[in-house]
Design a protein around this motif. Structure first.
Motif, PDB file in Angstrom:
ATOM      1  N   ILE A 275       0.852  -1.202   0.000  1.00 18.93           N
ATOM      2  CA  ILE A 275       0.000   0.000   0.000  1.00 18.93           C
ATOM      3  C   ILE A 275       0.881   1.243   0.000  1.00 18.93           C
ATOM      4  CG2 ILE A 275      -2.021  -1.004   1.153  1.00 18.93           C
ATOM      5  CD1 ILE A 275      -0.928   0.160   3.799  1.00 18.93           C
ATOM      6  N   GLU A 276       0.284   2.383  -0.317  1.00 22.00           N
ATOM      7  CA  GLU A 276       0.965   3.669  -0.212  1.00 22.00           C
ATOM      8  C   GLU A 276       0.266   4.502   0.850  1.00 22.00           C
ATOM      9  OE1 GLU A 276       1.234   5.701  -3.914  1.00 22.00           O
ATOM     10  OE2 GLU A 276       2.888   4.455  -4.663  1.00 22.00           O
ATOM     11  N   VAL A 277       1.029   4.921   1.861  1.00 13.67           N
ATOM     12  CA  VAL A 277       0.443   5.705   2.955  1.00 13.67           C
ATOM     13  C   VAL A 277       1.253   6.980   3.174  1.00 13.67           C
ATOM     14  CG1 VAL A 277      -0.748   3.917   4.288  1.00 13.67           C
ATOM     15  CG2 VAL A 277       1.691   4.212   4.576  1.00 13.67           C
ATOM     16  N   GLU A 278       0.553   8.026   3.627  1.00  6.81           N
ATOM     17  CA  GLU A 278       1.212   9.283   3.985  1.00  6.81           C
ATOM     18  C   GLU A 278       1.737   9.155   5.412  1.00  6.81           C
ATOM     19  OE1 GLU A 278       1.422  12.590   2.514  1.00  6.81           O
ATOM     20  OE2 GLU A 278       1.084  11.524   0.635  1.00  6.81           O
ATOM     21  N   MET A 279       3.035   9.326   5.565  1.00  2.86           N
ATOM     22  CA  MET A 279       3.637   9.250   6.901  1.00  2.86           C
ATOM     23  C   MET A 279       4.452  10.504   7.169  1.00  2.86           C
ATOM     24  SD  MET A 279       4.899   5.314   7.307  1.00  2.86           S
ATOM     25  CE  MET A 279       3.750   3.942   7.317  1.00  2.86           C
ATOM     26  N   LYS A 280       4.672  10.795   8.454  1.00  2.00           N
ATOM     27  CA  LYS A 280       5.469  11.956   8.824  1.00  2.00           C
ATOM     28  C   LYS A 280       6.890  11.790   8.317  1.00  2.00           C
ATOM     29  CE  LYS A 280       3.085  13.657  12.928  1.00  2.00           C
ATOM     30  NZ  LYS A 280       3.103  13.713  14.398  1.00  2.00           N
TER      31      LYS A 280
ATOM     32  N   PHE B 170       8.501  22.513   9.736  1.00  2.00           N
ATOM     33  CA  PHE B 170       9.187  21.316   9.242  1.00  2.00           C
ATOM     34  C   PHE B 170       8.614  20.042   9.868  1.00  2.00           C
ATOM     35  CE2 PHE B 170      12.251  24.217   7.540  1.00  2.00           C
ATOM     36  CZ  PHE B 170      12.816  23.538   6.473  1.00  2.00           C
ATOM     37  N   SER B 171       8.183  20.127  11.155  1.00  2.00           N
ATOM     38  CA  SER B 171       7.736  18.906  11.829  1.00  2.00           C
ATOM     39  C   SER B 171       6.436  18.366  11.249  1.00  2.00           C
ATOM     40  CB  SER B 171       7.567  19.169  13.333  1.00  2.00           C
ATOM     41  OG  SER B 171       6.578  20.148  13.540  1.00  2.00           O
ATOM     42  N   GLY B 172       5.651  19.211  10.516  1.00  2.00           N
ATOM     43  CA  GLY B 172       4.386  18.740   9.957  1.00  2.00           C
ATOM     44  C   GLY B 172       4.511  18.149   8.568  1.00  2.00           C
ATOM     45  N   ARG B 173       5.725  18.065   8.048  1.00  2.00           N
ATOM     46  CA  ARG B 173       5.885  17.553   6.678  1.00  2.00           C
ATOM     47  C   ARG B 173       5.607  16.050   6.612  1.00  2.00           C
ATOM     48  NH1 ARG B 173      11.257  19.235   3.769  1.00  2.00           N
ATOM     49  NH2 ARG B 173      12.060  17.715   5.256  1.00  2.00           N
ATOM     50  N   THR B 174       5.005  15.640   5.492  1.00  2.00           N
ATOM     51  CA  THR B 174       4.745  14.203   5.298  1.00  2.00           C
ATOM     52  C   THR B 174       5.332  13.747   3.965  1.00  2.00           C
ATOM     53  OG1 THR B 174       2.633  14.618   4.208  1.00  2.00           O
ATOM     54  CG2 THR B 174       2.592  14.305   6.602  1.00  2.00           C
ATOM     55  N   LYS B 175       5.456  12.447   3.826  1.00  2.00           N
ATOM     56  CA  LYS B 175       5.894  11.890   2.542  1.00  2.00           C
ATOM     57  C   LYS B 175       5.129  10.585   2.305  1.00  2.00           C
ATOM     58  CE  LYS B 175       9.856   9.357   4.429  1.00  2.00           C
ATOM     59  NZ  LYS B 175      11.302   9.137   4.377  1.00  2.00           N
ATOM     60  N   THR B 176       4.963  10.251   1.037  1.00  2.00           N
ATOM     61  CA  THR B 176       4.260   9.009   0.687  1.00  2.00           C
ATOM     62  C   THR B 176       5.253   7.857   0.735  1.00  2.00           C
ATOM     63  OG1 THR B 176       2.798  10.255  -0.754  1.00  2.00           O
ATOM     64  CG2 THR B 176       2.860   7.871  -1.061  1.00  2.00           C
ATOM     65  N   LYS B 177       4.861   6.813   1.454  1.00  2.60           N
ATOM     66  CA  LYS B 177       5.761   5.674   1.614  1.00  2.60           C
ATOM     67  C   LYS B 177       5.075   4.405   1.110  1.00  2.60           C
ATOM     68  CE  LYS B 177       8.699   3.581   5.182  1.00  2.60           C
ATOM     69  NZ  LYS B 177       9.038   3.559   6.615  1.00  2.60           N
ATOM     70  N   ARG B 178       5.792   3.644   0.305  1.00  2.00           N
ATOM     71  CA  ARG B 178       5.255   2.371  -0.195  1.00  2.00           C
ATOM     72  C   ARG B 178       5.754   1.248   0.710  1.00  2.00           C
ATOM     73  NH1 ARG B 178       2.437   1.165  -4.422  1.00  2.00           N
ATOM     74  NH2 ARG B 178       2.412  -0.928  -5.317  1.00  2.00           N
ATOM     75  N   THR B 179       4.827   0.502   1.291  1.00  2.00           N
ATOM     76  CA  THR B 179       5.197  -0.549   2.245  1.00  2.00           C
ATOM     77  C   THR B 179       4.096  -1.606   2.274  1.00  2.00           C
ATOM     78  OG1 THR B 179       5.750  -0.966   4.578  1.00  2.00           O
ATOM     79  CG2 THR B 179       4.151   0.753   4.150  1.00  2.00           C
ATOM     80  N   THR B 180       4.345  -2.697   2.983  1.00  3.17           N
ATOM     81  CA  THR B 180       3.304  -3.721   3.136  1.00  3.17           C
ATOM     82  C   THR B 180       2.385  -3.337   4.287  1.00  3.17           C
ATOM     83  OG1 THR B 180       4.638  -5.045   4.666  1.00  3.17           O
ATOM     84  CG2 THR B 180       4.851  -5.547   2.309  1.00  3.17           C
ATOM     85  N   VAL B 181       1.188  -3.909   4.279  1.00  2.00           N
ATOM     86  CA  VAL B 181       0.218  -3.618   5.334  1.00  2.00           C
ATOM     87  C   VAL B 181       0.811  -3.919   6.707  1.00  2.00           C
ATOM     88  CG1 VAL B 181      -1.974  -4.381   6.340  1.00  2.00           C
ATOM     89  CG2 VAL B 181      -1.814  -3.936   3.883  1.00  2.00           C
TER      90      VAL B 181
END
Length: 433
Positions: free
Chosen positions: A162-167, A197-208
């Motif tokens: 899945i792709e999720v938005e994480m800090k 800066f602390s509120g920035r997020t990035k999309t991460k591809r990982t398993t459930v």
């Protein structure tokens, strides 16, 4: 804060550390006195000062281990530092007030773990909703979400990507030379510009399955009050903090010596207000050190406790002398402690499907050789056992992957064959053992 009785504290320490009953008694009383102090009324509580301890004994007899296990038992903020890391203000090196700043960071991490546990269930549900959004989208029908939720809880979707938005925790850092008190250090951009800066997020591809830990942590942090964590951590540090000052004998100035010794004596002078009680400013606020327990230790081979500044001696009123380890102590270290060396090596070889066992006479031989080498080369205490054990098991460790399903028994003859000659030859032992 632990409410163990001194006898219970000593009993807990006995599970991991052999001997040194006097040192265990001293730290057990010191820990219990912290609990007793917190039961007093407000006015008297401020007057009761911790009785700081000076441990004197050769290396490898358990000084650091006693303090570390004590802090774990009390679940208290604990910091171990080498006194030799610090220099007098004005010299290049670390400033002693950094001890308190580091202790506050440790306290915050401890409190954060406790607070996350309190909101674990809510955080897990929130993380589950974020995973469902990544799987089926936020606009999916309730029936679809329910269907996927059942599969999710059954573990059927663990391997799905899945792709999720994480800090984004990778805020850039740089070295800042002009920090307060001459303290060099690495500073995060987030520390300077805060929420931008602390509120920035990035999309991460990982398993459930792999996404859950970080998502639960993020959701837990959203549910807890960060300011409350900091104030609770400062309270914990001020009332329950333990600092273990190792190698304190190395900052004693010797007669007739100049140069670096000037700075060493300066470190002692800088430590005085810290141990006596002062207020240190940190990025999280002011921290009082009046009730932090300081446990200092040193081998005192060259220097003597009386070489410390008289004022510093007065701030370490409890003296405990730790004894050199005997052959019987070594035997007990190998077999009796909860995570003894023998148990560790048997478990390590077990991962290769190799059954390792030690006969009683082999254990006696290992203890005897450790004592012999300590007495002829350099007394490094229980650490010598690790060197001897590694030498004995060198060949077995190397060939273990080829011996799956086999059993190997170490007896006294095997021990003598592998390390006996080295132990008898002092010149060889000096370089190999």
């Amino acid at each position: 804060m632990s409410n163990f009785s001194p006898r219970e504290i000593v009993s807990e320490l006995d599970r991991h550390i052999v001997g040194q009953h006097d040192a265990k008694r001293a730290v057990a009383i010191a820990l219990r006195n912290r609990w007793r102090r917190l039961q007093l009324d407000e006015t008297l509580r401020e007057e009761v000062m911790p009785k700081n301890i000076l441990m004197i004994g050769p290396t490898g007899v358990g000084k650091t281990e006693i303090s570390r296990r004590l802090a774990k038992l009390a679940n208290a903020p604990f910091l171990k530092v080498e006194a030799t890391k610090f220099t007098e203000v004005g010299y290049v090196g670390r400033d002693v007030e950094q001890i308190v700043r580091d202790l506050v960071d440790i306290g915050i991490a401890l409190v954060k773990v406790e607070k996350r546990k309190e909101v674990q269930a809510k955080a897990h549900l929130a993380a589950e909703q974020r995973v469902l959004n990544a799987l089926v989208g936020a606009t999916a029908s309730p029936a679809t979400r329910d269907n996927f939720q059942k599969k999710l809880r059954a573990g059927e979707l663990d391997d799905k990507e899945i792709e999720v938005e994480m800090k984004d925790t990778s805020a850039p850092t740089f070295e800042l030379p002009g920090m307060p008190q001459g303290q060099m250090g690495v500073v995060s951009i987030g520390d300077i510009f805060g929420k931008a800066f602390s509120g920035r997020t990035k999309t991460k591809r990982t398993t459930v399955k792999d996404s859950y830990d970080q998502l639960i942590q993020e959701e837990a942090d959203n549910l807890i009050d960060q300011e409350a964590i900091v104030s609770e951590a400062i309270r914990q540090v001020e009332n329950n903090g333990i600092v273990f000052l190792d190698e304190i004998d190395k900052i004693c100035a010797r007669d007739g010596r100049a140069g670096a010794d000037v700075s060493r004596e300066g470190v002692q002078r800088d430590l005085l207000p810290l141990i006596e009680g002062t207020t240190v400013s940190t990025k999280h606020g002011a921290v009082k050190t009046d009730h932090i327990l300081f446990i200092a230790s040193g081998a005192f081979h060259v220097a003597k406790p009386s070489d410390l500044l008289p004022e510093l001696q007065g701030r370490l009123p409890i003296r405990v002398e730790l004894q050199a380890l005997t052959q019987d102590d070594f035997r007990r270290i190998l077999t009796d402690t909860e995570a003894s060396l023998i148990k560790q090596y048997v478990a390590l070889m077990g991962t290769e499907d190799l059954t390792l066992s030690f006969t009683p006479d082999a254990i006696d031989a290992i203890a005897s050789i450790a004592v012999q080498v300590n007495s002829t080369v350099e007394n490094i205490g229980a650490r010598r056992l690790q060197t001897v054990m590694e030498r004995i098991l060198d060949d077995i460790s190397f060939t273990a992957p080829d011996k799956g399903g086999e059993s190997v028994t170490i007896d006294a003859a095997y021990v003598q064959r592998t390390v006996g000659d080295l132990a008898r030859n002092a010149d060889l032992s000096r370089f190999i053992l």
